[in-house]
Design a protein around this motif. Structure first.
Motif: not given
Length: 343
Positions: A255-281
């Motif tokens: 697993t790779i864990t990222l601690i991030v702030d609440n900026y929009i690019i960290h939870k955009s639709k494009k980011t969420q779609a990439w995270l679904k394809q890479n469940p180790k993150f």
């Protein structure tokens, strides 16, 4: 008796430190006289070495034998400092915890004149504003700049911090944890203080037309290793590019864990779609308005202090060369003495 009675080693060391470090020259001179007599010099000889009268050396030695080191200090001259009574002290502490506007006054900050007026109206005690100005520092009430804050509070702050702390405890080679954030690089330099001659302000030339570049960085919570990517726009692609870089670098990680702030690019639709394809993150959001939780903020502060503040680069490529050199020398962060590295 010409010599002073036996002085133990700790007491002798205290006297030596007073002679070496005390800013009170009279106190230091008296301590020196006591040491000279203790070491076997006659009081006449000690007086000659210190350019003092023998009667003065006798008097200092007598003070030391009667009261110890405290006896060598000067007696404070004049009246003892007068502090206000309990009624005024309590009123001052009560008033500074409020704003004048809370009590119906026009001012947003306290002045000593207004404090004196309110104290007189409330207690009947007449005290001058200059007297309050002298008393207040003695009471621990000081004039200092206020810090901005927000009324918004994250209702899930404790839960988020607990999840982050749990992830940090499990950080290892198989489950690395990173602090992630972005930083803006401006061609127009950030202006900051620097050493210079008094009365002569340092001038920093600016290119005029500003350009921007953005870095996304990840700071390993365990080793301090720094990884980063750059882009001319601050968008979801920048964040995704960093995660792809982490995926290639840590291929064996479970697993790779990222601690991030609440900026929009960290939870955009494009980011969420990439995270679904890479469940180790695993992306953990820090509490709202809590930048101190993310340790990579210190790295960005060091970047500005070391490179971008007062820089003299006229082209963005030149500035980015210095930024890349900093990122190379800063890892592992902190502790790599990036501020002393050559270009």
């Amino acid at each position: 008796m010409n010599r002073i009675s036996l002085i133990n080693r700790p007491e002798r060391r205290r006297l030596e430190k007073i002679v070496q470090r005390s800013k009170d020259k009279r106190f230091s001179r008296r301590a020196n006289a006591v040491l000279l007599v203790h070491r076997g010099h006659s009081r006449k000889r000690a007086a000659m070495l210190l350019s003092a009268a023998r009667s003065s050396v006798n008097r200092w030695c007598k003070w030391y034998e009667e009261s110890g080191i405290e006896g060598l200090k000067d007696v404070e001259q004049g009246k003892p400092a007068y502090l206000p009574g309990d009624a005024i002290v309590q009123m001052l502490f009560l008033l500074v915890s409020w704003s004048p506007q809370d009590l119906g006054y026009q001012r947003s900050r306290w002045s000593t004149e207004l404090l004196a007026k309110v104290i007189h109206e409330s207690t009947g005690i007449c005290v001058h504003s200059s007297t309050l100005r002298r008393w207040m520092p003695e009471l621990g009430i000081v004039w200092r700049r206020a810090a901005p804050t927000l009324r918004i509070r994250d209702p899930y702050k404790e839960e988020k911090l607990a999840v982050i702390n749990a992830a940090l405890k499990k950080c290892d080679a198989d489950n690395p944890v990173f602090y992630e954030d972005e930083v803006d690089i401006h061609l127009n330099p950030k202006i900051g203080a620097d050493w210079g001659l008094r009365g002569k302000q340092r001038l920093v030339p600016t290119p005029g037309q500003n350009e921007k570049y953005y870095l996304a960085g990840a700071l390993h919570a365990g080793t301090g290793k720094v990884l980063y990517v750059g882009r001319h726009s601050k968008c979801s692609d920048l964040f995704i590019r960093l995660m792809e870089h982490l995926r290639k670098t840590y291929r064996k990680a479970k697993t790779i864990t990222l601690i991030v702030d609440n900026y929009i690019i960290h939870k955009s639709k494009k980011t969420q779609a990439w995270l679904k394809q890479n469940p180790k993150f695993i992306v953990l959001f820090q509490p709202v308005y809590s930048p101190w939780v993310n340790k990579i903020e210190k790295l960005w502060h060091a970047l500005h202090e070391t490179v971008t503040r007062n820089h003299k680069c006229t082209e963005m490529w030149e500035l980015l060369q210095r930024v890349r050199r900093f990122m190379e020398t800063a890892s592992p962060f902190p502790g790599n003495q990036h501020g002393l590295a050559r270009v």
